[in-house]
Motif scaffolding. Structure first.
Motif, PDB file in Angstrom:
ATOM      1  N   THR A 101       0.856  -1.172   0.000  1.00  0.00           N
ATOM      2  CA  THR A 101       0.000   0.000   0.000  1.00  0.00           C
ATOM      3  C   THR A 101       0.898   1.230   0.000  1.00  0.00           C
ATOM      4  N   PRO A 102       0.446   2.342  -0.557  1.00  0.00           N
ATOM      5  CA  PRO A 102       1.260   3.563  -0.524  1.00  0.00           C
ATOM      6  C   PRO A 102       1.344   4.127   0.883  1.00  0.00           C
ATOM      7  N   ARG A 103       2.326   4.967   1.116  1.00  0.00           N
ATOM      8  CA  ARG A 103       2.501   5.559   2.438  1.00  0.00           C
ATOM      9  C   ARG A 103       1.489   6.657   2.729  1.00  0.00           C
ATOM     10  N   THR A 104       0.890   7.199   1.694  1.00  0.00           N
ATOM     11  CA  THR A 104      -0.099   8.253   1.901  1.00  0.00           C
ATOM     12  C   THR A 104      -1.422   7.821   1.287  1.00  0.00           C
ATOM     13  N   GLY A 105      -2.497   8.310   1.841  1.00  0.00           N
ATOM     14  CA  GLY A 105      -3.813   7.989   1.311  1.00  0.00           C
ATOM     15  C   GLY A 105      -4.359   6.650   1.755  1.00  0.00           C
ATOM     16  N   SER A 106      -3.716   6.020   2.745  1.00  0.00           N
ATOM     17  CA  SER A 106      -4.204   4.745   3.284  1.00  0.00           C
ATOM     18  C   SER A 106      -4.626   4.933   4.734  1.00  0.00           C
ATOM     19  N   TRP A 107      -5.725   4.301   5.106  1.00  0.00           N
ATOM     20  CA  TRP A 107      -6.188   4.340   6.492  1.00  0.00           C
ATOM     21  C   TRP A 107      -6.148   2.939   7.071  1.00  0.00           C
ATOM     22  N   PHE A 108      -5.641   2.822   8.308  1.00  0.00           N
ATOM     23  CA  PHE A 108      -5.592   1.534   9.002  1.00  0.00           C
ATOM     24  C   PHE A 108      -6.191   1.677  10.392  1.00  0.00           C
ATOM     25  N   PRO A 109      -6.859   0.628  10.874  1.00  0.00           N
ATOM     26  CA  PRO A 109      -7.412   0.680  12.231  1.00  0.00           C
ATOM     27  C   PRO A 109      -6.304   0.631  13.274  1.00  0.00           C
TER      28      PRO A 109
END
Length: 254
Positions: free
Chosen positions: A91-99
């Motif tokens: 996944t990219p370092r920006t634009g990703s959300w994780f719980p």
């Protein structure tokens, strides 16, 4: 180091196992949290990054087929190193959300493969790890049972405890140098578990053909209170930068 929910090491193994079997998940107040299920569309953007960015010859793609992530390619020797390189899907370092996974215990992967390959690794986080600029994150090795290739073959569950991961690993091979078990300073920290920022699968340090099908990625034994969906997807999308454009793109950055 984080405190783990079930200090089973302080209980006789037979007793701790019995207690966990007798108590339903509602009593324990825990749940499993799905991080990625590869539905249409997937929860995250996935891109492939291969060793040609460092002069290698390995090739790979990442696609989503029938709600499964398919990581396929070949790891070849890097001519300048005379040693196997790597391929990856991340996944990219920006634009990703994780719980927030600080209350969880482990990752559960549902995977299958048709190739005998011994260099699969999973990593997460972006903290510096090693002596090369692209070496980052906590990493763990895992194996996948080999299937016949039939679409009806079941997916296998692979359990990776957070304590299986270390950020002290060799960037040339991907092998862990000092494990979390041997020195807790290399265990995943709470800041990374609270926001992984990036997640990655790698075929590394072993030459060969690779085909890894991923059905889902979960964190297990999490508190009931863990939020499973992005509460502000519009803001997350605004922060999307490098690595965008959907899964399957070959990117030349780390």
């Amino acid at each position: 180091m984080r405190s783990f929910r079930y200090p089973q090491s302080f209980l006789p193994s037979s007793l701790s196992s019995t207690l966990l079997l007798l108590l339903p998940s509602s009593t324990l107040g825990v749940k499993d949290v799905t991080i990625e299920s590869f539905n249409d569309p997937p929860s995250h953007t996935w891109v492939s990054v291969n060793d040609p960015v460092m002069g290698g010859l390995s090739t790979a793609t990442f696609t989503v087929v029938k709600s499964h992530g398919v990581f396929a390619g070949e790891v070849k020797d890097v001519p300048s190193l005379q040693a196997p390189g790597f391929i990856s899907a991340r996944t990219p370092r920006t634009g990703s959300w994780f719980p927030d996974l600080t209350s969880c215990d482990a990752f559960k992967l549902r995977v299958r493969s048709t190739d005998s390959y011994d260099g699969y690794r999973m990593s997460f986080g972006t903290n510096f790890a090693g002596t090369m600029q692209y070496a980052h994150g906590y990493k763990a090795h895992f194996n996948v049972p080999i299937d016949s290739g039939s679409a009806s073959e079941p997916f296998h569950e692979v359990l990776l405890q957070f304590t299986d991961f270390s950020d002290n690993w060799d960037p040339k091979t991907g092998n862990v140098i000092v494990s979390c078990a041997d020195n807790e300073q290399y265990c995943p920290d709470d800041a990374t578990l609270a926001n992984m920022v990036q997640m990655e699968f790698m075929a590394e340090g072993v030459s060969g053909t690779v085909r890894l099908e991923i059905d889902s990625i979960q964190a297990i034994n999490c508190d009931d209170s863990v939020v499973e969906t992005d509460p502000n997807p519009e803001e997350t999308a605004k922060n999307s930068g490098s690595g965008g454009g959907g899964y399957g793109n070959n990117r030349g950055q780390f």
